[in-house]
Design an enzyme around this catalytic site. Structure first.
Site, PDB file in Angstrom:
ATOM      1  N   ARG A  34      -6.696   3.305   3.177  1.00  0.00           N
ATOM      2  CA  ARG A  34      -7.420   2.039   3.265  1.00  0.00           C
ATOM      3  C   ARG A  34      -6.509   0.881   3.671  1.00  0.00           C
ATOM      4  O   ARG A  34      -6.977  -0.238   3.883  1.00  0.00           O
ATOM      5  CB  ARG A  34      -8.113   1.740   1.931  1.00  0.00           C
ATOM      6  CG  ARG A  34      -9.205   2.744   1.596  1.00  0.00           C
ATOM      7  CD  ARG A  34      -9.924   2.397   0.311  1.00  0.00           C
ATOM      8  NE  ARG A  34     -10.749   1.206   0.438  1.00  0.00           N
ATOM      9  CZ  ARG A  34     -11.994   1.195   0.913  1.00  0.00           C
ATOM     10  NH1 ARG A  34     -12.556   2.315   1.324  1.00  0.00           N
ATOM     11  NH2 ARG A  34     -12.679   0.077   0.979  1.00  0.00           N
ATOM     12  N   TYR A  76       0.851  -1.191   0.000  1.00  0.00           N
ATOM     13  CA  TYR A  76       0.000   0.000   0.000  1.00  0.00           C
ATOM     14  C   TYR A  76       0.885   1.240   0.000  1.00  0.00           C
ATOM     15  O   TYR A  76       2.069   1.179   0.299  1.00  0.00           O
ATOM     16  CB  TYR A  76      -0.921   0.014   1.231  1.00  0.00           C
ATOM     17  CG  TYR A  76      -2.019   1.058   1.139  1.00  0.00           C
ATOM     18  CD1 TYR A  76      -3.034   0.941   0.192  1.00  0.00           C
ATOM     19  CD2 TYR A  76      -2.031   2.165   1.979  1.00  0.00           C
ATOM     20  CE1 TYR A  76      -4.033   1.897   0.089  1.00  0.00           C
ATOM     21  CE2 TYR A  76      -3.029   3.125   1.884  1.00  0.00           C
ATOM     22  CZ  TYR A  76      -4.024   2.985   0.935  1.00  0.00           C
ATOM     23  OH  TYR A  76      -5.011   3.941   0.823  1.00  0.00           O
ATOM     24  N   TRP A 113     -16.052  14.705   0.102  1.00  0.00           N
ATOM     25  CA  TRP A 113     -15.515  15.937   0.693  1.00  0.00           C
ATOM     26  C   TRP A 113     -14.010  16.032   0.449  1.00  0.00           C
ATOM     27  O   TRP A 113     -13.491  17.098   0.104  1.00  0.00           O
ATOM     28  CB  TRP A 113     -15.803  15.956   2.195  1.00  0.00           C
ATOM     29  CG  TRP A 113     -15.216  17.140   2.908  1.00  0.00           C
ATOM     30  CD1 TRP A 113     -15.768  18.386   3.022  1.00  0.00           C
ATOM     31  CD2 TRP A 113     -13.965  17.187   3.601  1.00  0.00           C
ATOM     32  NE1 TRP A 113     -14.934  19.214   3.741  1.00  0.00           N
ATOM     33  CE2 TRP A 113     -13.820  18.500   4.111  1.00  0.00           C
ATOM     34  CE3 TRP A 113     -12.956  16.251   3.839  1.00  0.00           C
ATOM     35  CZ2 TRP A 113     -12.698  18.894   4.838  1.00  0.00           C
ATOM     36  CZ3 TRP A 113     -11.841  16.641   4.571  1.00  0.00           C
ATOM     37  CH2 TRP A 113     -11.725  17.955   5.060  1.00  0.00           C
TER      38      TRP A 113
END
Length: 204
Positions: free
Chosen positions: A14, A8, A105
């Site tokens: 995540r 990652y 957002w």
């Protein structure tokens, strides 16, 4: 060599919930982090062209939900019955719905639209999430969200509330003294506490 390898970005994102599962279970794994400029070269080797990806032996497992459920089953953090498994899934699905609204957002660049999304988060999305999780905690006796021991559900709620609070506003954490206390309890589990103190400092 570690049995597990997690690939990652050098971010929480995540991938952090996956790391927390390894930490809670006290299992060794290779935490393969990379910078954004390395992604172009790495992407073709990833299933679906996305991360996180967990490698177990020669098998690559994409999709955060699949990874954390695999780890929960492997490490005994998925509940002790089919019903408890299902209630853990309910929490994970509810988090995913809430997070998808928050991501709007994060990605919105127009300040007016961003303010509108922030208003919706504050007045609708977050209160709905908090009320639901509070009720699950209360209905289960107030100690854990599912069953009589810590599960993926508790870790996932801790992860999403603490990270959104850091990125958006502490208002989310402060919307519920009950959930704030629950998150603080998860944060003091020895393995998790040690990880929070030593994990790499990243923007998000």
């Amino acid at each position: 060599m570690a049995e597990y390898k997690l690939t990652y970005f050098n971010l929480k994102g995540r991938g952090e919930i996956c790391r927390l599962m390894f930490v809670l279970a006290d299992k060794k794994y290779e935490d393969h982090r990379f910078e954004r400029e390395e992604w172009k070269d790495l992407k073709p080797s990833m299933p679906l062209g996305q991360v996180p990806v967990m490698t177990v032996g020669k098998t690559q497992i994409p999709q955060t939900g699949a990874i954390i459920r695999y780890l929960a089953r492997e490490f005994g953090l998925y509940g002790k019955s089919n019903m408890e498994n299902t209630m853990v899934d309910v929490i994970i699905e509810t988090i995913d719905e809430m997070r998808s609204e928050f991501v709007k957002w994060v990605k919105e660049e127009d300040e007016t639209k961003k303010a509108e999304i922030s208003k919706k988060l504050k007045e609708d999305v977050f209160p709905k999430f908090v009320t639901f999780v509070e009720k699950m905690l209360s209905d289960n006796g107030g100690q854990f969200l599912v069953g009589s021991e810590v599960t993926l559900a508790d870790v996932a709620v801790f992860d999403v509330i603490s990270r959104i609070s850091d990125m958006w506003s502490q208002e989310l954490m402060n919307m519920s003294t009950v959930l704030k206390a629950h998150c603080e309890k998860i944060a003091t589990i020895p393995n998790i506490k040690a990880w929070l103190e030593k994990r790499p400092k990243t923007a998000r």
